[in-house]
Design a protein around this motif. Structure first.
Motif, PDB file in Angstrom:
ATOM      1  N   ASP A 188       0.846  -1.207   0.000  1.00  0.00           N
ATOM      2  CA  ASP A 188       0.000   0.000   0.000  1.00  0.00           C
ATOM      3  C   ASP A 188       0.877   1.250   0.000  1.00  0.00           C
ATOM      4  OD1 ASP A 188      -2.212   1.695   0.111  1.00  0.00           O
ATOM      5  OD2 ASP A 188      -2.356   1.565   2.306  1.00  0.00           O
ATOM      6  N   ASP A 189       1.801   1.303  -0.961  1.00  0.00           N
ATOM      7  CA  ASP A 189       2.833   2.329  -0.958  1.00  0.00           C
ATOM      8  C   ASP A 189       3.096   2.787  -2.391  1.00  0.00           C
ATOM      9  OD1 ASP A 189       5.044   3.684   0.708  1.00  0.00           O
ATOM     10  OD2 ASP A 189       6.181   2.768  -0.933  1.00  0.00           O
ATOM     11  N   ASN A 190       3.593   4.011  -2.537  1.00  0.00           N
ATOM     12  CA  ASN A 190       3.884   4.551  -3.873  1.00  0.00           C
ATOM     13  C   ASN A 190       5.379   4.699  -4.127  1.00  0.00           C
ATOM     14  OD1 ASN A 190       4.448   6.695  -2.208  1.00  0.00           O
ATOM     15  ND2 ASN A 190       3.311   8.216  -3.404  1.00  0.00           N
ATOM     16  N   GLY A 191       6.175   3.903  -3.426  1.00  0.00           N
ATOM     17  CA  GLY A 191       7.621   3.954  -3.633  1.00  0.00           C
ATOM     18  C   GLY A 191       8.036   3.255  -4.915  1.00  0.00           C
ATOM     19  N   ASP A 192       9.346   3.141  -5.101  1.00  0.00           N
ATOM     20  CA  ASP A 192       9.906   2.527  -6.307  1.00  0.00           C
ATOM     21  C   ASP A 192      10.071   1.023  -6.063  1.00  0.00           C
ATOM     22  OD1 ASP A 192      10.041   5.177  -6.935  1.00  0.00           O
ATOM     23  OD2 ASP A 192      12.226   5.306  -6.897  1.00  0.00           O
ATOM     24  N   TRP A 193       9.000   0.284  -6.280  1.00  0.00           N
ATOM     25  CA  TRP A 193       8.992  -1.144  -5.959  1.00  0.00           C
ATOM     26  C   TRP A 193       9.416  -1.965  -7.170  1.00  0.00           C
ATOM     27  CZ3 TRP A 193       8.368  -2.996  -1.090  1.00  0.00           C
ATOM     28  CH2 TRP A 193       7.910  -2.085  -0.134  1.00  0.00           C
ATOM     29  N   SER A 234      -6.913  -2.630  -0.916  1.00  0.00           N
ATOM     30  CA  SER A 234      -6.308  -1.921   0.211  1.00  0.00           C
ATOM     31  C   SER A 234      -4.808  -2.131   0.301  1.00  0.00           C
ATOM     32  CB  SER A 234      -6.970  -2.366   1.515  1.00  0.00           C
ATOM     33  OG  SER A 234      -6.815  -3.766   1.704  1.00  0.00           O
ATOM     34  N   PHE A 235      -4.332  -3.288  -0.113  1.00  0.00           N
ATOM     35  CA  PHE A 235      -2.917  -3.630   0.033  1.00  0.00           C
ATOM     36  C   PHE A 235      -2.056  -3.204  -1.150  1.00  0.00           C
ATOM     37  CE2 PHE A 235      -5.462  -7.222  -1.454  1.00  0.00           C
ATOM     38  CZ  PHE A 235      -4.918  -7.416  -2.714  1.00  0.00           C
ATOM     39  N   SER A 236      -2.664  -2.873  -2.278  1.00  0.00           N
ATOM     40  CA  SER A 236      -1.910  -2.707  -3.521  1.00  0.00           C
ATOM     41  C   SER A 236      -1.000  -1.486  -3.505  1.00  0.00           C
ATOM     42  CB  SER A 236      -2.867  -2.590  -4.710  1.00  0.00           C
ATOM     43  OG  SER A 236      -2.147  -2.419  -5.919  1.00  0.00           O
ATOM     44  N   ASN A 237       0.203  -1.646  -4.022  1.00  0.00           N
ATOM     45  CA  ASN A 237       1.047  -0.482  -4.295  1.00  0.00           C
ATOM     46  C   ASN A 237       0.427   0.335  -5.416  1.00  0.00           C
ATOM     47  OD1 ASN A 237       2.878  -1.237  -2.347  1.00  0.00           O
ATOM     48  ND2 ASN A 237       4.323  -2.162  -3.777  1.00  0.00           N
ATOM     49  N   TYR A 238       0.867   1.578  -5.535  1.00  0.00           N
ATOM     50  CA  TYR A 238       0.281   2.503  -6.501  1.00  0.00           C
ATOM     51  C   TYR A 238       1.323   3.547  -6.870  1.00  0.00           C
ATOM     52  CZ  TYR A 238      -0.123   5.256  -2.232  1.00  0.00           C
ATOM     53  OH  TYR A 238       0.171   5.912  -1.063  1.00  0.00           O
ATOM     54  N   GLY A 239       1.025   4.370  -7.848  1.00  0.00           N
ATOM     55  CA  GLY A 239       1.955   5.429  -8.239  1.00  0.00           C
ATOM     56  C   GLY A 239       1.888   5.664  -9.739  1.00  0.00           C
ATOM     57  N   TYR A 240       2.531   6.723 -10.164  1.00  0.00           N
ATOM     58  CA  TYR A 240       2.519   7.048 -11.587  1.00  0.00           C
ATOM     59  C   TYR A 240       3.315   6.037 -12.412  1.00  0.00           C
ATOM     60  CZ  TYR A 240       0.516  11.472 -10.064  1.00  0.00           C
ATOM     61  OH  TYR A 240      -0.308  12.419  -9.505  1.00  0.00           O
ATOM     62  N   TRP A 241       4.043   5.154 -11.761  1.00  0.00           N
ATOM     63  CA  TRP A 241       4.807   4.122 -12.453  1.00  0.00           C
ATOM     64  C   TRP A 241       3.970   2.883 -12.755  1.00  0.00           C
ATOM     65  CZ3 TRP A 241       5.409  -0.411  -9.531  1.00  0.00           C
ATOM     66  CH2 TRP A 241       5.143  -0.289  -8.154  1.00  0.00           C
ATOM     67  N   ILE A 242       2.779   2.794 -12.185  1.00  0.00           N
ATOM     68  CA  ILE A 242       1.893   1.673 -12.482  1.00  0.00           C
ATOM     69  C   ILE A 242       1.396   1.792 -13.926  1.00  0.00           C
ATOM     70  CG2 ILE A 242      -0.294   0.550 -11.906  1.00  0.00           C
ATOM     71  CD1 ILE A 242       1.794   0.142  -9.767  1.00  0.00           C
ATOM     72  N   ASP A 243       1.364   0.682 -14.638  1.00  0.00           N
ATOM     73  CA  ASP A 243       0.932   0.698 -16.036  1.00  0.00           C
ATOM     74  C   ASP A 243      -0.526   0.308 -16.221  1.00  0.00           C
ATOM     75  OD1 ASP A 243       3.514   1.301 -17.410  1.00  0.00           O
ATOM     76  OD2 ASP A 243       4.125  -0.524 -16.364  1.00  0.00           O
ATOM     77  N   GLY A 278      -3.890 -10.466  -3.622  1.00  0.00           N
ATOM     78  CA  GLY A 278      -2.570  -9.888  -3.774  1.00  0.00           C
ATOM     79  C   GLY A 278      -2.343  -9.423  -5.199  1.00  0.00           C
ATOM     80  N   THR A 279      -1.335  -8.601  -5.394  1.00  0.00           N
ATOM     81  CA  THR A 279      -0.994  -8.232  -6.768  1.00  0.00           C
ATOM     82  C   THR A 279      -0.446  -9.442  -7.528  1.00  0.00           C
ATOM     83  OG1 THR A 279       1.172  -7.404  -6.034  1.00  0.00           O
ATOM     84  CG2 THR A 279      -0.600  -5.794  -6.267  1.00  0.00           C
ATOM     85  N   SER A 280      -0.053 -10.483  -6.791  1.00  0.00           N
ATOM     86  CA  SER A 280       0.293 -11.754  -7.431  1.00  0.00           C
ATOM     87  C   SER A 280      -0.882 -12.307  -8.223  1.00  0.00           C
ATOM     88  CB  SER A 280       0.695 -12.790  -6.383  1.00  0.00           C
ATOM     89  OG  SER A 280       2.055 -12.718  -6.080  1.00  0.00           O
ATOM     90  N   MET A 281      -2.092 -12.009  -7.772  1.00  0.00           N
ATOM     91  CA  MET A 281      -3.286 -12.481  -8.453  1.00  0.00           C
ATOM     92  C   MET A 281      -3.680 -11.543  -9.590  1.00  0.00           C
ATOM     93  SD  MET A 281      -3.034 -13.737  -5.314  1.00  0.00           S
ATOM     94  CE  MET A 281      -2.178 -15.254  -5.717  1.00  0.00           C
ATOM     95  N   SER A 282      -3.260 -10.288  -9.522  1.00  0.00           N
ATOM     96  CA  SER A 282      -3.566  -9.314 -10.583  1.00  0.00           C
ATOM     97  C   SER A 282      -2.715  -9.551 -11.819  1.00  0.00           C
ATOM     98  CB  SER A 282      -3.321  -7.890 -10.074  1.00  0.00           C
ATOM     99  OG  SER A 282      -4.053  -7.626  -8.912  1.00  0.00           O
ATOM    100  N   ALA A 283      -1.419  -9.734 -11.616  1.00  0.00           N
ATOM    101  CA  ALA A 283      -0.492  -9.860 -12.744  1.00  0.00           C
ATOM    102  C   ALA A 283      -0.875 -10.988 -13.701  1.00  0.00           C
ATOM    103  CB  ALA A 283       0.932 -10.040 -12.232  1.00  0.00           C
TER     104      ALA A 283
END
Length: 382
Positions: free
Chosen positions: A131-136, A158-167, A233-238
């Motif tokens: 749940d963070d917008n860092g450089d993951w 709720s748990f997902s990372n986010y940011g302008y780097w998300i595609d 999890g984002t493991s399920m999104s990818a």
């Protein structure tokens, strides 16, 4: 369809079944249309014609914890053995951390992957669950398509990372998929609430790197039986994105079209449905939107054509299936766009006295679009 060669890149260990990889695989390619369990995004018609999977194992659970090894080798091996899509549901547990050899391997796969169905490979990564917008990394890397997670209301999980780097975003909350019975029989760890920032299985070590511990990007499982479970999890999104990527590549190939990895990337991103209005505070930070398989397939036979670097000073009509406007100035004239899809991508200006007419069902306005006072903009659905 578990086909093709497989390899464990953890020295001393062969391929071992595990819930995480099995769950991800099911989302991509569980056999469809057989009235059993779940249907993978690229599961085929039920006649053994779904996407083929190549297992490249870089995590192995042992009594000492989970060993991580070979992430810098697996993509190279996969590309050399004909893989078109590199599906990755893992990342590092600290932002800003990366291993340069892994990034080199991603580049190698993108340049040399694709096999006989795609020009170049495409690399897809889970964005992470902090749940963070860092450089993951590795998802943050420009060579990887970063996938955030949404729930069944198209809101950021709720748990997902986010940011302008998300595609792009894709479903990642309570995803039902296949699971290995071995994991169930071995008494799985207690379920972790997907809303919590903690991560399971943190006793991971790497023989190659002590700068950060990588981890599989799954938050929790809720078991249904010995064959299926709900995962978050984002493991399920990818793998949703990877599955649709496989659909797109297959559909194109069956229609005599060999796409490039850039084509597939653009199709996935441009066909996503914008969900910014459902995610206040995260506008632009969940990629181009939520994955849409139907729109993605529709894009295959309607490839974007650019109308760009133009100053329109006399009336002009553009008739493309999918028109993208970039670096265009409409000056004292009328520009008419007749398309199924029209995208105003960047730097488009309609000057005073000019007119832009867009006849299209799907109109996307991206950035730097200026309609000056005294000009005219008309958008007509087909």
């Amino acid at each position: 369809n578990i086909s093709g060669p497989h390899m464990s890149f953890v020295e001393g260990y062969g391929i071992k079944r595990h819930a995480h990889g099995t769950h991800v695989a099911g989302t991509v390619a569980a056999v469809s249309n057989n009235e059993i369990g779940v249907a993978g995004a690229a599961g085929g018609s039920g006649n053994n014609n779904g996407a083929g999977l190549m297992s490249c194992q870089i995590f192995v659970e042992t009594s000492m914890g989970t060993i991580y090894e070979g992430a810098d080798v697996a993509p190279v091996w996969a590309a050399d053995n004909g893989a078109a899509i590199s599906q990755n549901s893992w990342g590092y547990i600290q932002s800003g951390v990366y291993e340069q050899p892994v990034l080199y391997a991603i580049d190698y796969f993108n340049e040399n992957g694709g096999g006989e169905v795609l020009t170049g490979g495409i690399t897809i990564f889970a964005a992470g669950n902090a749940d963070d917008n860092g450089d993951w990394y590795p998802a943050y890397y420009e060579g990887a398509m970063a996938v955030a997670a949404t729930n069944n209301k198209d809101q950021k999980a709720s748990f997902s990372n986010y940011g302008y780097w998300i595609d792009i975003s894709a479903p990642g909350k309570d995803v039902f998929s296949t699971i290995s019975s071995t994991y169930v029989d071995d008494d799985p760890p207690e379920e972790i609430d997907p809303g919590l920032p903690t991560l399971p299985w943190d006793n991971i070590y790497s023989p190659n790197s002590n700068l950060s511990y990588p981890i599989e990007h799954q938050k929790s499982y809720r078991h249904q039986d010995n064959s299926y479970a709900y995962g978050s999890g984002t493991s399920m999104s990818a793998p949703h994105v990877s599955g649709v990527a496989a659909l797109v590549i297959s559909f194109a190939h069956r229609n005599g079209i060999t796409l490039s990895n850039t084509d597939v990337w653009n199709i996935l991103v441009n066909s996503a449905e914008c969900i910014d209005h459902l995610n206040p505070g995260y506008e632009g930070k969940l990629g181009s939107g939520r994955l849409n398989a139907y729109y993605a397939l529709d894009y295959v036979l309607c490839q974007p054509k650019y109308f760009e670097n133009q100053i329109v000073q006399s009336d002009k009509t553009v008739n493309y299936c999918h028109t993208v406007l970039r670096n265009v100035v409409v000056s004292s004239a009328t520009l008419t766009i007749n398309s199924d899809k029209a995208v105003i991508e960047d730097n488009v200006t309609v000057q005073d006295g000019a007119k832009l007419i867009i006849n299209a069902d799907n109109v996307i306005i991206d950035k730097n679009f200026e309609v000056e006072l005294g000009s005219d903009l008309v958008i007509n659905p087909n």
